[in-house]
Design an enzyme around this catalytic site. Structure first.
Site, PDB file in Angstrom:
ATOM      1  N   LYS A 196       1.084  -0.862   0.030  1.00 45.46           N
ATOM      2  CA  LYS A 196      -0.013   0.022  -0.312  1.00 45.46           C
ATOM      3  C   LYS A 196       0.975   0.674  -0.100  1.00 45.46           C
ATOM      4  CE  LYS A 196      -3.542   2.124   2.606  1.00 45.46           C
ATOM      5  NZ  LYS A 196      -4.625   2.385   3.872  1.00 45.46           N
ATOM      6  N   LYS A 249      -2.481  -2.215  -3.765  1.00 44.85           N
ATOM      7  CA  LYS A 249      -3.001  -0.560  -3.506  1.00 44.85           C
ATOM      8  C   LYS A 249      -2.226   1.126  -3.687  1.00 44.85           C
ATOM      9  CE  LYS A 249      -6.233   1.594  -0.587  1.00 44.85           C
ATOM     10  NZ  LYS A 249      -6.800   1.514   0.708  1.00 44.85           N
TER      11      LYS A 249
END
Ligand SMILES: [Zn+2]
Length: 327
Positions: A196, A249
């Site tokens: 992330k 992400k």
């Protein structure tokens, strides 16, 4: 005449039927996981200004939404909670009657076949908006782990099918796995937000989830966008700690990372098309600069082509409808 022009790839682009026959990647509604933002109360369905076409939903309305999207072929959702109360430790995240826990029960009752995943993090529940417990101005990694594990357990107890920690603390997958196993939830998979990156693409989400940090930013725990190889280190750690699905992400600006992870391991791979990616497509479409349907479907196809098995996207219901129209 050019005698040496032997290879002519255009031969295989000459008709719609031949192009369709040769397609390597095909999007299906069941590829999509749809994020829902759940709030306390009942009868609440309030449009989210920052995320066009998305809503704040009470548990009963979330159940209706889940039934609607399931009918379109979208068979998984992920829940984000906006609690009534916030404190420095994010205690309301583990409240058995919190918005996420209530929504899980309502959705599983209304649509038992729906795969209900839950985001696990503290930022929606802490008054300072950071993803962990603070020690002065810094986030204390190890002090945060038991809080995350307790929140995850409360979701499993409410009936969640999958736990998805997004906080980026070191060791959180192991901490959650261990508490779930200890409490009789060894059958519940963990989808880890393994990779992330910190960055600008989360802006609309923070308004939608009320999770903007009150000071500083998240760069001391989320990843630096300029580091590529670190993604594989994070993935390996999460797998070693017991992750069942790994995630990258954001998705669209990080297709190289999705491909790296796909080639690095055989784990199921999710990719999150985040709020900023969604907002760009919607804004371009509204401004008449791009066709919304074509742009959205191309963005999703590219994420799948890069190697994602699951695409978490705000486009899920619309894209599912479009795919049905096309087929
Ligand atoms: Zn967070």
């Amino acid at each position: 005449m050019s005698a040496e022009l032997v290879a002519r790839p255009r031969r295989l682009r000459s008709s719609s039927a031949i192009r369709e026959m040769l397609r390597e990647v095909v999007l299906r509604p069941s590829d999509f996981m749809y994020p829902l933002f759940v709030v306390p109360g009942s009868g609440v369905k309030k449009p989210i200004d920052a995320l066009e076409g998305q809503f704040h939903l009470s548990a009963d309305e979330a159940a209706k939404m889940a039934a609607d999207v399931f009918a379109l072929g979208v068979k998984s959702i992920i829940l984000f909670g906006l609690p009534a109360e916030k404190d420095p430790a994010g205690a309301s995240g583990a409240d058995p009657h919190g918005p996420v826990q209530s929504a899980i029960r309502a959705i599983k009752k209304a649509v038992p076949e729906m795969v209900v995943a839950t985001d696990v993090c503290l930022c929606e529940y802490t008054d300072h908006g950071h993803c962990g417990i603070l020690d002065g101005q810094t986030v204390d990694n190890d002090a945060t782990l038991p809080h995350l594990a307790r929140q995850a357990l409360s979701h499993a107890q409410a009936g969640a099918d999958m736990i998805a920690p997004s906080d980026m603390m070191d060791g959180r997958v192991g901490a959650i796995r261990s508490l779930l196993d200890q409490e009789g939830f060894s059958h519940i998979p963990i989808m880890a937000y393994s990779v992330k990156y910190a960055g600008a693409f989360y802006g609309p989400f923070r308004d939608a989830a009320g999770s903007a940090p009150q000071f500083g930013d998240r760069r001391s725990y989320q990843m630096d966008p300029a580091r590529r190889r670190e993604a594989l280190i994070e993935v390996d750690l999460d797998i070693a700690e017991g992750a069942d699905i790994v995630m990258v992400k954001p998705a669209g600006p990080y297709l190289d990372i999705i491909r790296d992870v796909r080639e690095h391991c055989d784990m199921p791979l999710a990719a999150y098309q985040v709020s900023g990616e969604y907002a760009m497509i919607m804004a371009a479409a509204r401004a008449g600069l791009m066709d919304e349907k074509a742009g959205a479907l191309e963005s999703l196809l590219s994420i799948k082509r890069a190697g994602a098995d699951i695409i978490i996207t705000y486009m899920a219901p619309k894209a599912a409808k479009w795919l049905r129209e096309c087929s």
